[in-house]
Design an enzyme around this catalytic site. Sequence first.
Site, PDB file in Angstrom:
ATOM      1  N   THR A   1       0.832  -1.208   0.000  1.00  0.00           N
ATOM      2  CA  THR A   1       0.000   0.000   0.000  1.00  0.00           C
ATOM      3  C   THR A   1       0.863   1.253   0.000  1.00  0.00           C
ATOM      4  O   THR A   1       0.480   2.282  -0.542  1.00  0.00           O
ATOM      5  CB  THR A   1      -0.926  -0.015   1.234  1.00  0.00           C
ATOM      6  OG1 THR A   1      -1.838  -1.088   1.071  1.00  0.00           O
ATOM      7  CG2 THR A   1      -1.698   1.272   1.396  1.00  0.00           C
TER       8      THR A   1
ATOM      9  N   SER B   1       1.263  -7.433  -0.969  1.00  0.00           N
ATOM     10  CA  SER B   1       1.932  -8.486  -0.181  1.00  0.00           C
ATOM     11  C   SER B   1       1.040  -9.670   0.149  1.00  0.00           C
ATOM     12  O   SER B   1       1.529 -10.699   0.607  1.00  0.00           O
ATOM     13  CB  SER B   1       2.582  -7.916   1.084  1.00  0.00           C
ATOM     14  OG  SER B   1       1.654  -7.757   2.123  1.00  0.00           O
TER      15      SER B   1
ATOM     16  N   THR C   1       1.587  -4.285   4.289  1.00  0.00           N
ATOM     17  CA  THR C   1       1.371  -4.629   5.700  1.00  0.00           C
ATOM     18  C   THR C   1       0.863  -6.060   5.887  1.00  0.00           C
ATOM     19  O   THR C   1       1.054  -6.651   6.940  1.00  0.00           O
ATOM     20  CB  THR C   1       0.341  -3.673   6.355  1.00  0.00           C
ATOM     21  OG1 THR C   1      -0.897  -3.778   5.643  1.00  0.00           O
ATOM     22  CG2 THR C   1       0.834  -2.238   6.366  1.00  0.00           C
ATOM     23  N   ASP C   2       0.194  -6.605   4.857  1.00  0.00           N
ATOM     24  CA  ASP C   2      -0.559  -7.845   5.076  1.00  0.00           C
ATOM     25  C   ASP C   2       0.306  -9.054   5.435  1.00  0.00           C
ATOM     26  O   ASP C   2      -0.123  -9.902   6.223  1.00  0.00           O
ATOM     27  CB  ASP C   2      -1.442  -8.159   3.859  1.00  0.00           C
ATOM     28  CG  ASP C   2      -2.659  -7.244   3.820  1.00  0.00           C
ATOM     29  OD1 ASP C   2      -3.018  -6.686   4.872  1.00  0.00           O
ATOM     30  OD2 ASP C   2      -3.246  -7.082   2.728  1.00  0.00           O
TER      31      ASP C   2
END
Length: 327
Positions: A17, A67, A100-101
């Site tokens: 992101t 990700s 972030t995932d």
Amino acid sequence: MQQVEQASVVVLGTGGTIAGTAAQAGDNIGYTAAQVTVDQLLDAIPMLPGALGGRRLVTEQVAQVDSKDMSVAIWRALAARCRHWLADASVQGIVITHGTDTLEETAWFLQTLLRPGKPVVLTCAMRPATSLAPDGPQNLLDAVAVVQDPAAQGVLAVCAGVVHGARDVRKNHPYRLDAFDSGDAGPLGYVEEGRVRWVKSVTFEADPVVKWSPDAIDLILDQPVWPWVEILTSHAGASGAVADLLVQGGVHGLVAACTGNGSLHHDLEASLLRAQAAGVDVVRATRCALGQVLPKAGDQLPHSNGLSPVKARVSLMLNRLAAQATR
Ligand code: SIN
């Protein structure tokens, strides 16, 4: 006189992101991740040269991915580039921009594989680069501060001004800017106006889950096929059907995301015991957000030594890979 090489900071881009764009600036969820290059992200931070204090900046776009789609191929490429740059005496440390995932999985993968003495700092954003108020530039600037701090070492994660260690960091919120925590362990420090305030010393002792010597890294990275490891959740009404099918399909490892203190629905437990007897590596982690599985007499399936299910999967995969590579 001996020539002293100029110290450098390396920034490796992988997408996320932080590199995302939306059609409308106010849209913080309907965007496409991994659109902006790492160079463009850095160019958008006017105070970066000051933050680098004369250090040379080296950048590489290792991947450009959301990700959630992180792959073994990207992990291998990233580990190889980290290894390359960490071996360069002029490099003070590495910053990695990441979604972030699955950031916590990549952090644990790199920490256990590389065990770096120099800092490798992952950073990210919860809002795309086109947001009215993007969080990526500040997170990236904070990561640059952390990587230059003399006390920083090993794989760290920086988000919303908080520094986490690779073992404990986990994403705990799908929307808030402060999306990560370190569970019971708590954070390692905070970044405040370009300075790191450590609240714990950053030391990485030998981790009980890492079962190979650092000499095996090249052999591991060279393995053409990486073990197939899946995560199964125990829940009300769980069955053993999926585990049985996976074993029939040739799965190498199974991580059980267990209820509470490592308990399993009896049907799933029976199937996992059959899997273990058939040579599949099985590990129990808790699906609870905090705490860890405490071993007790009579346990038939090993526990994850405090790792979350996704990190237990990484360790199971690497341990199996190391055993396969050094056989
Ligand atoms: C991703 O993980 O690449 C998308 C989500 C995010 O970075 O917050």
